[in-house]
Design a protein around this motif. Structure first.
Motif, PDB file in Angstrom:
ATOM      1  N   GLU A   1       2.566   6.093  -2.647  1.00  0.00           N
ATOM      2  CA  GLU A   1       3.695   7.154  -2.706  1.00  0.00           C
ATOM      3  C   GLU A   1       3.932   7.333  -4.340  1.00  0.00           C
ATOM      4  OE1 GLU A   1       7.430   6.428  -0.995  1.00  0.00           O
ATOM      5  OE2 GLU A   1       6.673   7.035   0.832  1.00  0.00           O
ATOM      6  N   TYR A   2       3.960   6.219  -5.040  1.00  0.00           N
ATOM      7  CA  TYR A   2       3.892   6.547  -6.354  1.00  0.00           C
ATOM      8  C   TYR A   2       2.869   7.182  -6.742  1.00  0.00           C
ATOM      9  CZ  TYR A   2       3.835   5.300 -11.450  1.00  0.00           C
ATOM     10  OH  TYR A   2       3.742   5.300 -12.789  1.00  0.00           O
ATOM     11  N   SER A   3       1.459   6.853  -6.616  1.00  0.00           N
ATOM     12  CA  SER A   3       0.625   7.249  -7.345  1.00  0.00           C
ATOM     13  C   SER A   3      -0.071   8.865  -6.755  1.00  0.00           C
ATOM     14  CB  SER A   3      -0.864   6.462  -6.801  1.00  0.00           C
ATOM     15  OG  SER A   3      -0.593   5.092  -7.263  1.00  0.00           O
ATOM     16  N   ILE A   4       0.541   9.268  -5.620  1.00  0.00           N
ATOM     17  CA  ILE A   4       0.304  10.492  -5.306  1.00  0.00           C
ATOM     18  C   ILE A   4       0.431  11.652  -6.378  1.00  0.00           C
ATOM     19  CG2 ILE A   4       1.189  12.380  -3.824  1.00  0.00           C
ATOM     20  CD1 ILE A   4       1.245  10.487  -1.380  1.00  0.00           C
TER      21      ILE A   4
ATOM     22  N   LEU B   1       0.781  -1.316  -0.069  1.00  0.00           N
ATOM     23  CA  LEU B   1      -0.006   0.080   0.055  1.00  0.00           C
ATOM     24  C   LEU B   1       0.813   1.293  -0.138  1.00  0.00           C
ATOM     25  CD1 LEU B   1      -2.807   1.444   0.226  1.00  0.00           C
ATOM     26  CD2 LEU B   1      -2.587   1.142   2.736  1.00  0.00           C
ATOM     27  N   ARG B   2       1.719   1.447   1.090  1.00  0.00           N
ATOM     28  CA  ARG B   2       2.521   2.595   1.019  1.00  0.00           C
ATOM     29  C   ARG B   2       3.175   3.019  -0.326  1.00  0.00           C
ATOM     30  NH1 ARG B   2       7.586   3.357   5.312  1.00  0.00           N
ATOM     31  NH2 ARG B   2       8.476   5.347   4.327  1.00  0.00           N
TER      32      ARG B   2
ATOM     33  N   PRO C   1      -0.732   6.119 -14.342  1.00  0.00           N
ATOM     34  CA  PRO C   1      -0.299   5.002 -14.999  1.00  0.00           C
ATOM     35  C   PRO C   1       0.802   4.189 -14.550  1.00  0.00           C
ATOM     36  CG  PRO C   1      -0.854   6.937 -16.391  1.00  0.00           C
ATOM     37  CD  PRO C   1      -0.593   7.173 -14.991  1.00  0.00           C
ATOM     38  N   LEU C   2       0.638   2.829 -14.555  1.00  0.00           N
ATOM     39  CA  LEU C   2       1.782   2.092 -14.178  1.00  0.00           C
ATOM     40  C   LEU C   2       2.493   1.131 -15.204  1.00  0.00           C
ATOM     41  CD1 LEU C   2       0.010   0.755 -10.849  1.00  0.00           C
ATOM     42  CD2 LEU C   2       2.200   1.678 -10.744  1.00  0.00           C
ATOM     43  N   ASP C   3       3.780   1.182 -15.537  1.00  0.00           N
ATOM     44  CA  ASP C   3       4.406   0.356 -16.348  1.00  0.00           C
ATOM     45  C   ASP C   3       5.281  -0.586 -15.883  1.00  0.00           C
ATOM     46  OD1 ASP C   3       6.486   2.086 -16.039  1.00  0.00           O
ATOM     47  OD2 ASP C   3       6.266   3.366 -17.540  1.00  0.00           O
TER      48      ASP C   3
END
Ligand SMILES: [Fe+2]
Length: 395
Positions: free
Chosen positions: A301-304, A296-297, A381-383
Motif C-alpha cells: 500500500e505504501y509502495s504503490i 505484504l499488504r 524509498p523507506l525511512d
C-alpha cells in the motif's frame, strides 16, 4: 521479437546463477543417491529437521545410498529459522565425519542450512557473521543437492540463505554464488502431505518473492519475465493447494511457481516486505512466510504511490481485469486480489495475532532499516517514519 542494438544497450545487465542441474518431476527425489554418486560422493550427509527425520522418504534415500556403496549419515537437528550456532555445530560434525556431499530434504530452513553448512565445512577459518551481505564467501563449499518439501523458499535454486543471529535477535541474509546448490531435485509429490497452514504460509512467501523481485529496484528483464510466470502460477493454484492438498496438478504448478520465483529474486533481491519481516522472525520467532504475509499488504500500500504502473503487469499475471482502469485503480485491484487470496487461505494478517506489542514498532523499524541490502531495493524509498507507520498499520 527481434531485439535491436539499441534495445540491448537499454537492458539492465544481470547475472543468472542456478544449479548445474535442475530436475523438475514428480518422483525425482529418489534420484538423489545417484546424483550424489555422480558428484563423486562416498559419504553423503542428509540434512533434515526433526520431523522429516522419521519420514519414509528419508529412510528410502539412506537405504538406496547404501545400496550404491556409499556410507551415508544423517543430521536431523535443523531448527526453523536456524540459528548460526547450530551451523557451527554442524560444520564441526561434517568435518569430523569426513562427509563429502550434503543433501537437504526439507523446507527453506533445511536447504539454507545445508547450503551454508557446506560452505562452512570448507571455510573453517571464517565466521558466519563475516559472510553476511553480498559475495563475502571466499571459497566454494562441499557439493550440495536440494530436495524441497515445501513450495515457498525457492532456496533449491537461489544464491541466498537466511539465519537467526540470536545474540542480536535478528535474522540476516547471505547472498553468494557459492550458495547456489549443485543439483536441485524438485519433486512436487513431496508436497502432497503438507498441512494447509504450512502450504498457505510458504506459498504466500513464494508469491511475495515474485511480487518483490518484479518491483525491486535491482530487477532486470529476466527477473521480471520469471517473476510474472511465478505470480501467475502461484496466484492460480495456491488456494487449491491449501483447500485440496492432494491435487497433484495444483501442487506441480505451485512447486514450479515457487522455483521460478526463487530464480527471479536470486538475481534482483527482495525488498521492503522481506527486510521488515526479518525482525518479526529474529525477535518474535514468527515463521518467515507468515511474517511476509502479514506485512505484504501494508508495504505494498505504501509502495504503490508513484509506482502504480509497475503493478499493472502483476495484475495481468494474476488475471485481474484491468481494462479501462487507471494505473492507480489497476494497482489497487492487484493488491486487493492478493489480500483476498490471503484471507481465503486463512493466513494471519495482523501482527497482534503473533503476540507482538504495538509499542515494538520503533524497535522493529530500527532493526529493519539495518537490512540495507533489501531496503534499498524497495520501489518507494523507506525511512524510519514510514517503516514504523507500516508496522503500526500491520498491527
Ligand atoms: Fe522469503
Amino acid at each position: 521479437m527481434i531485439i535491436s542494438e539499441n534495445d540491448i544497450k537499454l537492458m539492465r545487465p544481470f547475472k543468472f546463477r542456478i544449479p548445474h542441474e535442475v530436475i523438475f518431476e514428480s518422483g525425482c527425489s529418489f534420484l538423489a543417491p545417484e546424483k550424489a554418486l555422480q558428484l563423486g560422493s562416498k559419504r553423503p550427509l542428509f540434512i533434515t529437521g526433526s520431523k522429516m527425520a522419521k519420514s519414509k522418504n528419508l529412510a528410502a534415500l539412506m537405504e538406496r545410498s547404501s545400496e550404491l556403496g556409499m556410507n551415508p549419515g544423517h543430521w536431523d537437528n535443523v531448527e526453523p529459522e536456524p540459528p548460526v550456532e547450530l551451523l557451527e555445530a554442524a560444520a564441526k560434525e561434517i568435518r569430523k565425519g569426513s562427509y563429502d556431499c550434503l543433501i537437504a530434504l526439507g523446507g527453506g530452513s533445511s536447504m539454507d542450512f545445508a547450503k551454508m553448512a557446506a560452505v562452512m565445512a570448507e571455510n573453517p577459518d571464517i565466521k558466519v557473521s563475516d559472510m553476511v551481505g553480498s559475495e563475502k564467501i571466499p571459497r566454494k563449499g562441499l557439493p550440495t543437492i536440494m530436495i524441497p518439501t515445501t513450495s515457498g523458499s525457492g532456496s533449491e535454486v537461489s544464491a541466498v540463505a537466511v539465519f537467526s543471529f540470536t545474540e542480536e535477535n535478528m535474522k540476516k541474509g547471505i547472498s553468494s554464488r557459492f550458495l547456489v546448490s549443485d543439483i536441485a531435485l524438485v519433486d512436487p509429490k513431496l508436497t502432497l502431505d503438507l498441512p494447509p497452514h504450512i502450504t498457505a504460509a510458504s506459498g504466500m512467501d513464494a508469491l511475495v518473492h515474485g511480487v518483490e523481485s518484479f518491483l525491486s529496484l535491482g530487477t532486470n528483464q529476466l527477473t521480471q519475465d520469471l517473476a510474472l510466470i511465478a505470480i501467475s502460477n502461484i496466484y492460480a493454484n495456491l488456494a487449491e493447494c491449501v483447500l485440496n492438498g492432494s491435487n497433484l496438478n495444483a501442487r506441480e504448478a505451485q512447486s514450479y511457481g515457487s522455483m521460478v520465483a526463487g530464480m527471479a529474486f536470486s538475481m534482483s533481491g527482495t525488498a521492503g516486505v522481506h527486510a521488515m519481516a526479518y525482525p518479526l522472525g529474529g525477535k518474535y520467532h514468527v515463521p518467515h512466510g507468515e511474517a511476509n504475509t502479514a506485512l505484504l499488504r501494508w508495504v505494498m500500500e505504501y509502495s504503490i504511490e508513484g509506482c502504480e504502473e509497475k503493478f499493472i503487469p502483476i495484475a495481468k499475471a494474476m488475471g485481474v481485469p484491468v481494462n479501462g482502469m487507471s494505473a492507480c485503480e489497476a494497482a489497487r485491484a492487484a493488491l486487493q486480489a492478493i489480500v483476498e487470496l490471503g484471507e481465503k487461505i486463512g493466513v494471519k494478517t495482523r501482527l497482534r495475532e503473533f503476540g507482538i506489542p504495538k509499542e515494538a514498532a520503533s524497535e522493529m523499524a530500527e532493526a529493519a532499516l539495518k537490512e540495507v541490502r533489501l531496503m534499498s531495493n524497495n520501489p518507494r524509498p523507506l525511512d524510519f517514519a514510514a517503516v514504523k507507520k507500516i508496522y503500526e498499520n500491520a498491527w
